[in-house]
Write a protein that holds these residues in place. Structure first.
Motif, PDB file in Angstrom:
ATOM      1  N   THR A 102      13.056  46.786 148.304  1.00 32.46           N
ATOM      2  CA  THR A 102      12.279  45.697 147.708  1.00 32.46           C
ATOM      3  C   THR A 102      10.879  46.206 147.418  1.00 32.46           C
ATOM      4  OG1 THR A 102      13.513  44.068 149.020  1.00 32.46           O
ATOM      5  CG2 THR A 102      11.434  43.340 148.062  1.00 32.46           C
ATOM      6  N   LEU A 103      10.391  45.915 146.189  1.00 39.48           N
ATOM      7  CA  LEU A 103       9.002  46.207 145.843  1.00 39.48           C
ATOM      8  C   LEU A 103       8.168  45.001 146.248  1.00 39.48           C
ATOM      9  CD1 LEU A 103       6.698  47.771 144.401  1.00 39.48           C
ATOM     10  CD2 LEU A 103       7.396  46.591 142.296  1.00 39.48           C
ATOM     11  N   LEU A 104       7.127  45.236 147.024  1.00 34.80           N
ATOM     12  CA  LEU A 104       6.186  44.178 147.394  1.00 34.80           C
ATOM     13  C   LEU A 104       4.981  44.328 146.479  1.00 34.80           C
ATOM     14  CD1 LEU A 104       6.449  44.524 151.269  1.00 34.80           C
ATOM     15  CD2 LEU A 104       7.733  43.001 149.767  1.00 34.80           C
ATOM     16  N   PHE A 105       4.831  43.361 145.573  1.00 35.75           N
ATOM     17  CA  PHE A 105       3.732  43.368 144.609  1.00 35.75           C
ATOM     18  C   PHE A 105       2.708  42.349 145.078  1.00 35.75           C
ATOM     19  CE2 PHE A 105       2.214  41.876 140.245  1.00 35.75           C
ATOM     20  CZ  PHE A 105       1.336  42.925 140.082  1.00 35.75           C
ATOM     21  N   LEU A 106       1.582  42.854 145.569  1.00 35.10           N
ATOM     22  CA  LEU A 106       0.486  42.031 146.076  1.00 35.10           C
ATOM     23  C   LEU A 106      -0.778  42.428 145.325  1.00 35.10           C
ATOM     24  CD1 LEU A 106       2.142  43.248 148.932  1.00 35.10           C
ATOM     25  CD2 LEU A 106       1.154  41.053 149.522  1.00 35.10           C
ATOM     26  N   PRO A 107      -0.900  42.017 144.059  1.00 35.62           N
ATOM     27  CA  PRO A 107      -2.031  42.486 143.254  1.00 35.62           C
ATOM     28  C   PRO A 107      -3.371  42.159 143.894  1.00 35.62           C
ATOM     29  CG  PRO A 107      -0.890  40.687 142.151  1.00 35.62           C
ATOM     30  CD  PRO A 107      -0.105  41.031 143.367  1.00 35.62           C
ATOM     31  N   THR A 108      -4.142  43.200 144.088  1.00 38.85           N
ATOM     32  CA  THR A 108      -5.448  43.104 144.726  1.00 38.85           C
ATOM     33  C   THR A 108      -6.436  43.892 143.890  1.00 38.85           C
ATOM     34  OG1 THR A 108      -4.324  43.071 146.868  1.00 38.85           O
ATOM     35  CG2 THR A 108      -6.685  43.505 146.901  1.00 38.85           C
TER      36      THR A 108
END
Length: 174
Positions: free
Chosen positions: A150-156
């Motif tokens: 799973t890719l965890l995309f947490l744009p920061t």
């Protein structure tokens, strides 16, 4: 007959007036099917452009264990400019057959090298309204299993500690 000619002329005029409008709509939102496009508060969209690959090397670099890498496109529609994406914006989660979870951070150096070699955007490039960035993501991972990723995309934003939103994207590894 005269009515048909006028109708054709009106139809052509309508098409000519609409087509320039379509040129301003970003292709990431028009791609069909949109199974690989994931939104984040309707301000940031990420599209997986290819299935992830697991291999021992990429861009002339050899992994400590294995690389998991794939190409993405990121569309930025927020009304406030960002200085770039922080490397914490991306991580990978793997769940093995025993249910054990492991997390892998982005391999920042190889990600930057890969994007620079291809002439693509890097994470340090600023994002502004309607930015579309092609970014190759590279992770140094241990397992070689094809399932459980799973890719965890947490744009920061660069220099910020709190993610703008959180999106979990299941990966199908080839």
């Amino acid at each position: 007959m005269k009515g048909k000619i006028i109708l054709v002329i009106l139809l052509v005029a309508l098409l000519v007036s609409v087509i320039p409008c379509l040129a301003n709509v970003d292709p990431i939102l028009l791609d069909e099917p949109n199974d690989n496009v994931f939104g984040c508060n309707n301000d940031i969209f990420i599209e997986l452009m290819e299935k992830p690959t697991i291999g021992k090397s990429t861009s002339g670099r050899t992994a400590v264990e294995n690389y998991l890498y794939f190409k993405t496109e990121i569309l930025f529609l927020a009304d406030r400019k960002w200085t770039g994406l922080d490397k914490k914006s991306f991580s990978i989660k793997n769940i093995d057959e025993n249910g054990k979870e492991e997390f892998y951070p982005l391999d920042y150096a190889v990600t930057m090298l890969t994007n620079l070699k291809n002439g693509w955007n890097t994470l340090s490039d600023p994002l502004f309204f309607t930015s579309l960035s092609t970014i190759n993501l590279v992770f140094d991972v241990v397992p070689t299993a094809k399932k459980g990723w799973t890719l965890l995309f947490l744009p920061t934003e660069r220099g910020n500690d709190s993610p703008y939103c959180e999106v979990e994207i299941p990966l199908v590894v080839k």
